[in-house]
Each structure stands twice: as structure tokens, then as C-alpha cells.
Design an enzyme around this catalytic site. Structure first.
Site, PDB file in Angstrom:
ATOM      1  N   ARG A 295       0.816  -1.211   0.000  1.00 24.58           N
ATOM      2  CA  ARG A 295       0.000   0.000   0.000  1.00 24.58           C
ATOM      3  C   ARG A 295       0.850   1.262   0.000  1.00 24.58           C
ATOM      4  O   ARG A 295       0.490   2.263  -0.625  1.00 24.58           O
ATOM      5  CB  ARG A 295      -0.960  -0.036   1.188  1.00 24.58           C
ATOM      6  N   TYR A 436      -6.185  -1.092  -7.019  1.00 22.50           N
ATOM      7  CA  TYR A 436      -5.539  -2.255  -6.411  1.00 22.50           C
ATOM      8  C   TYR A 436      -4.969  -1.945  -5.033  1.00 22.50           C
ATOM      9  O   TYR A 436      -4.861  -0.804  -4.626  1.00 22.50           O
ATOM     10  CB  TYR A 436      -4.517  -2.926  -7.309  1.00 22.50           C
ATOM     11  N   GLU A 437      -4.660  -3.015  -4.309  1.00 24.38           N
ATOM     12  CA  GLU A 437      -4.275  -2.955  -2.893  1.00 24.38           C
ATOM     13  C   GLU A 437      -5.371  -2.315  -2.036  1.00 24.38           C
ATOM     14  O   GLU A 437      -5.107  -1.662  -1.033  1.00 24.38           O
ATOM     15  CB  GLU A 437      -2.942  -2.198  -2.717  1.00 24.38           C
ATOM     16  N   GLY A 438      -6.602  -2.509  -2.448  1.00 23.43           N
ATOM     17  CA  GLY A 438      -7.745  -1.944  -1.722  1.00 23.43           C
ATOM     18  C   GLY A 438      -8.172  -0.640  -2.361  1.00 23.43           C
ATOM     19  O   GLY A 438      -7.404   0.321  -2.432  1.00 23.43           O
ATOM     20  N   GLN A 443     -10.076   1.673   1.447  1.00 25.93           N
ATOM     21  CA  GLN A 443      -9.103   2.372   2.292  1.00 25.93           C
ATOM     22  C   GLN A 443      -9.786   3.388   3.203  1.00 25.93           C
ATOM     23  O   GLN A 443      -9.407   3.561   4.372  1.00 25.93           O
ATOM     24  CB  GLN A 443      -8.062   3.077   1.423  1.00 25.93           C
TER      25      GLN A 443
END
Length: 595
Positions: A295, A436-438, A443
Site C-alpha cells: 500500500r 488495487y491494494e484496496g 481504504q
């Protein structure tokens, strides 16, 4: 566009704002790291990125990756550039020296990653994904696993991935179906399909070490029943040599909007041999070692997008002629004035500059806390700060980076819409960073729901105290009043706003989801305001002395003024949106949503 690493501004953030050399003295493992070493690495990275990576950015986008019967071929030049990247030692910067790493701080690696990512984000993703896999094995692997896998991963001879997502389960990992069957020899057979696996298959390394989430047969339902496994593409013999091909195969690669030179794979695991890493049913706990790194890396992508847009936009705006300045001719020797004289163009340039330089400060600031979590002593306080600021950095910087990327296209006008100038590629490549990555929404929920309300405001209070102390220390500085007064007001408002959302949530739990994204933006703008105020104070102090870099420091103050007067007022809108509550979102029935 010809990318140039912003070395002077990087040095400003590292050495003047964050004083990393003093910071490293507080972490015994990094006490030998000095400014000369940091600057030398930054300059070496800049030379490599500008001359080897940047020239492959457009050609890699146009050629993309190709898939043929499970085999993925990367664009021309990528394999050679990756090899050179590894030979220069960049793959091993922050890894443990025991396994061939240089043992340098995460913050140094973050600065290097910014340079590589701005030059060519797709290419930088291949070694970038390995960093998190390495960290996961370092932190949670057995000694045998470390000895078997780490050295070749650290040197870049092998790469690594994280295999989380399945077609029916995006961010909701509690419903994954991939299975892990225990075997008599202590290994496991992994069966299932994973999608959206960045660098999941390629031709740049001899082996790819997949870190895979899967369920044991007797696992509890939901997130409490997920375990983590090491699954190599090629099985590894006890002596570290490569054995037979494992039961993992690339079924296809995605046809994407951007980052086309980065292979995004569908991976099919068919009774592939895997090894449990970490405790059974605690895979998500172990995975977050990787996810925090990932992240922060994605936050860097937001910063790179803003920097790329600013550099490209600035070069074009100084050269492109269009109309005359409304306040009088600025270039009488030319047929028209360069468009940089127009306030509308300057607004887009300054917005991109403010987000790039503010984003750099935030990401590097975040990375210093990661240094402490990795090797320092007061890990709890640093981890709490990292937990609060990571979702802000990931969501806010990717969204503002995307805004800046669009400004880059707009400054070029019609030329920005065509491939030759690189601005439209920046937009396409950057769009994924918000996903991506949340996603931004995930988030934002993490920030408001888990990190703020979930800790009864303790994590936020820790950061608010830092801002309060800074404001109090500079309250009598008249020149700083233009920054201190609005920052102090917003810092107090942050706590009040949080309390109001908490009250709304007591009446309707959906209030958290309704407020989350607006709250994230508010938090992001205040966080950057704090860092911009600190940067302005440094610049003010230097200008009061006999510095030979008056233009640099004066520009820093003027960018801070732009941020505070033109961008920070956006917070007022987010407060008003939050205060209207959840009703405007939820008043319609599902059946009323029609087209």
C-alpha cells in the site's frame, strides 16, 4: 516526455524536512547509514532510471506483454533492464544482509522506488512485487524456508508475488475458495484459481515464488480460516537447485486499460506443492506484512503520477504558444505568449506540483515510521502512526495523482490525447492505483471505521497532538501565521468532525460508509497541510540566512501558499457533505434505481 529525477526536492524532503541521518541514528541497525550513502544511491538510481527505464516506458506500453500457452513474454528490453537493475543492487536494498541484501532502511528504498516508478511504472512493478513477498518470508518463514528461498529472491534471480484475489472475492478475502490439502511429507496441495496477480508470470526470472492465501479442510469460515502458503512456480530441491515444474500455470493475462507492460495473470493452481508459512488460519495476519509494504508502494504511484504530469506539463507550457496574456504581452518577440503565463494553466501546474511535492513528503514521512517498525525500538507508537497514515496516503495520493495526470493531458490540449507525448499513458497507468491494494472506498472505510472509530480516536489523537505541538511552537511566528492559523483550526475540526460521525453512526451504522470517502479526503488535505507548513517553515528559515538557493526556497513557500489558499478550502465541501448524513444516499429503494 524526458523524465528527470527531482533530486534536489528529494534531498530537501529527506535531509531538511525529515533529517533522515538523525533518524537513522535512533535505529541501531541503520546507524551507519549517512547522507553521502543516501545521496549516492539516489543519484545512481536517477542515472539508471533516466537512461535505461524511461526509454522503455512508451515502447513497453505499445508492445505490452504476450501470452502463449501459459508462457508470458515481456516487452523488448525489459528483461535486460531488469537484469541490470539487479546487478546494480537495487533489488536487494532493504533486505537482510544475511541473505544477500544491503540492509538499508525502507525509507531509502522508498526514495529509489519513486525514481524507478516515475520513469517506468510497469517495469518497476516486477521487482516491486517481490519486496513484499520477501518481507513476508523474512518475518514469518521458518529458518528452512528462509534458507531455501530468500537469497535468490533478494538478489532478484527469483521474483515473488502475492496471490489473494479470486474471481468471486475481491477485497472480501473471507470468501476465498482456494484449498490446501495436507500431505504426509508436511507439504500441502494447493488447488484453486487466483486472478489479478501482478507479475504472476513472466520471462525475467528462472522462478517465481507465489505467496498464496488458501483454506485448510477444517478451517473456520470467514477471515479467521485463511492460511498462507509458499508455492513456487518451479519446485526447489533441498540444495536450492530447481527441480520439476510445480502445478501452477498461467491461464491468461488481462487486457488492461493501462500498465500494459506489467503482466497481470490468472493463475491456476492444480494440486501445486505448497508450504505453510506462519500459523494455521492466521494467513491474513501474516499477509498484512506484505500489504502495508504494497500500500505504501501504491501511494508512491500516486506521487509518481503527479510528478510525471508536472514535469511533462511544465515543459510543454513553457514552449507552447497560444493567445496573449490578459495582463499584457509577455513575449513580444513571439507570435503569441507561452501558455504558462495564463492563470488557468498555472492552476493545473501548481496543483500537480503541490500534490507531487506534498505527496513526496507524506510517503517519505510514512517510510520513516516503517523503518522503526522494522528495526527500531518504539515499534508500537510507530506502528500506530503507520496504521493511521497508510490508508490516507494510499487513497489520497492515488486520487490526487490521478487528478494531476488528467491535468497533464489538459495542459497539452489535443496533443495530450495522443500517444506521442506520454500524458494519456500516465492517465491510463495511474487509474489502477485507485483500485488495487484496496480501492479508495475500502481504504476510506479502513481509515474511518478501523483506525479512527475502532480505536476510539486514539490513533488520530496521537497524530493530532503532533500537529498541535507544531502549531503551538510556531504560534508567534508572524510570517507563518498564514499556515499555522488554518492548520490549527482544521486540526481541531478533524476531531470534532470525527465525533459527529460517531454520533451519526450510533443512529445508523451506514453513516460510517456514507462519510468514509469524504472523511478520507478531509484527512488527506489536513495531513498534507501539516507537511506543507513544515516545509514552508524550513524555507522561511533558509531565506532568512545567506542561502544561495533563494529561488528554490521561495518557490517552496509560494507552492505552500497556493496549497493553503487554492486547494485546502476543498475541506469545507467535505465537511458539508459529511454533515448531511446518510439519508441522501439511502432514501431510494433498490427498485428505484433504473435506466
Amino acid at each position: 516526455m524526458e523524465y528527470k529525477a527531482p533530486i534536489r526536492d528529494m534531498q530537501f524532503v529527506l535531509h531538511e524536512l525529515l533529517q533522515v541521518e538523525k533518524h537513522y541514528q535512533t535505529v541501531p541497525a541503520y546507524s551507519a547509514v549517512d547522507r553521502e550513502q543516501v545521496d549516492s544511491l539516489v543519484e545512481m538510481a536517477a542515472n539508471f532510471a533516466e537512461n535505461e527505464m524511461a526509454p522503455l516506458n512508451r515502447s513497453g506500453d505499445e508492445e505490452g506483454c504476450t501470452w502463449n500457452d501459459g508462457v508470458v513474454t515481456t516487452p523488448k528490453g525489459f528483461k535486460e533492464a531488469y537484469k541490470q537493475y539487479c546487478e546494480l543492487g537495487f533489488a536487494a536494498l532493504a533486505a537482510d544482509e544475511k541473505y544477500g541484501g544491503l540492509g538499508l532502511p525502507f525509507s531509502v528504498g522508498t526514495a529509489i522506488n519513486e525514481i524507478m516508478g516515475t520513469a517506468n511504472w510497469s517495469l518497476s512493478m516486477y521487482p516491486g512485487l517481490s519486496h513484499g513477498a520477501i518481507a513476508t518470508v523474512e518475518h514469518h518463514g521458518t529458518d528452512e524456508q528462509k534458507d531455501l528461498f530468500l537469497e535468490k529472491m533478494v538478489t532478484g534471480e527469483w521474483s515473488g508475488t502475492m496471490c489473494l484475489t479470486e474471481s468471486h472475492a475481491g477485497s472480501d478475502l473471507g470468501i476465498i475458495r482456494t484449498k490446501a490439502e495436507p500431505q504426509e511429507d508436511g507439504s500441502y496441495q494447493i488447488t484453486g484459481e487466483k486472478i489479478f496477480i501482478s507479475a504472476g508470470e513472466h520471462d525475467m526470472t528462472d522462478n517465481i515464488v507465489h505467496i498464496v492465501l488458501a483454506r485448510l479442510p477444517d478451517a473456520p469460515k470467514g477471515t479467521k480460516g485463511i492460511s498462507l502458503f509458499i508455492v513456487p512456480k518451479v519446485n526447489v530441491n533441498a540444495d536450492g537447485s530447481l527441480g520439476d515444474r510445480n502445478g501452477v500455470r498461467c491461464g491468461s493475462i488481462e487486457h488492461k486499460m493501462g500498465i500494459k507492460a506489467s503482466a497481470t495473470a490468472v493463475l491456476n493452481f492444480d494440486k501445486a506443492k505448497g508450504f505453510l508459512i506462519g500459523p494455521k488460519n492466521k494467513g491474513l495476519n501474516c499477509m498484512f506484512t506484505f500489504m502495508n509494504v504494497a500500500r505504501i508502494g501504491t501511494a508512491v504511484q500516486g506521487l509518481t503520477a503527479a510528478e510525471y504530469a508536472f514535469q511533462g506539463g511544465l515543459t510543454y507550457a513553457k514552449d507552447r504558444l497560444a493567445m496573449r496574456s490578459l495582463s499584457g504581452v509577455k513575449a513580444p518577440e513571439k507570435a503569441a505568449d507561452p501558455i504558462i503565463v495564463h492563470p488557468a494553466v498555472r492552476n493545473m501546474l501548481l496543483t500537480s506540483k503541490a500534490f507531487a511535492e506534498g505527496g513526496r513528503a507524506l510517503v517519505y514521512y510514512l517510510a520513516t515510521f516503517a523503518d522503526i517498525v522494522e528495526k527500531g525500538e518504539d515499534k508500537k507508537a510507530a506502528d500506530d502512526m503507520l496504521s493511521l497514515l497508510t490508508p490516507i496516503a494510499k487513497a489520497f495520493l492515488t486520487e490526487t495523482g490521478y487528478e494531476a495526470a488528467n491535468h497533464g493531458v489538459q495542459i497539452y490540449g489535443g496533443h495530450g490525447f495522443v500517444r506521442e507525448w506520454g500524458m494519456e499513458q500516465n492517465v491510463r497507468d495511474t487509474r489502477i492505483a485507485c483500485l488495487y491494494e484496496g480501492t479508495t472506498e475500502i481504504q476510506s472505510l479502513d481509515l474511518l471505521g478501523r483506525k479512527v472509530l475502532g480505536t476510539q480516536g486514539k490513533m488520530l489523537a496521537n497524530f493530532s497532538k503532533i500537529i498541535h505541538k507544531f502549531c503551538a511552537a510556531n504560534a508567534d511566528n508572524d510570517e507563518m501565521g498564514q499556515f499555522i492559523r488554518p492548520l490549527a483550526k482544521l486540526n481541531k475540526q478533524w476531531g470534532d468532525l470525527t465525533a459527529r460521525i460517531g454520533m451519526q453512526a450510533m443512529q445508523d451504522a451506514d453513516a460510517v460508509g456514507a462519510a468514509a470517502v469524504d472523511y478520507m479526503y478531509f484527512s488527506g488535505y489536513v495531513t498534507l497541510a501539516y507537511l506543507w507548513a513544515r516545509m514552508a517553515l524550513i524555507a522561511q528559515t533558509e531565506l532568512a540566512g545567506d542561502t544561495t538557493e533563494r529561488d528554490f526556497y521561495d518557490a517552496k513557500i509560494k507552492t505552500a501558499q497556493f496549497y493553503f489558499t487554492k486547494l485546502l478550502p476543498r475541506t469545507e465541501t467535505y465537511v458539508k457533505r459529511i454533515d448531511t448524513g446518510v439519508e441522501p444516499y439511502m432514501s431510494m429503494t433498490v427498485d428505484q434505481f433504473q435506466f
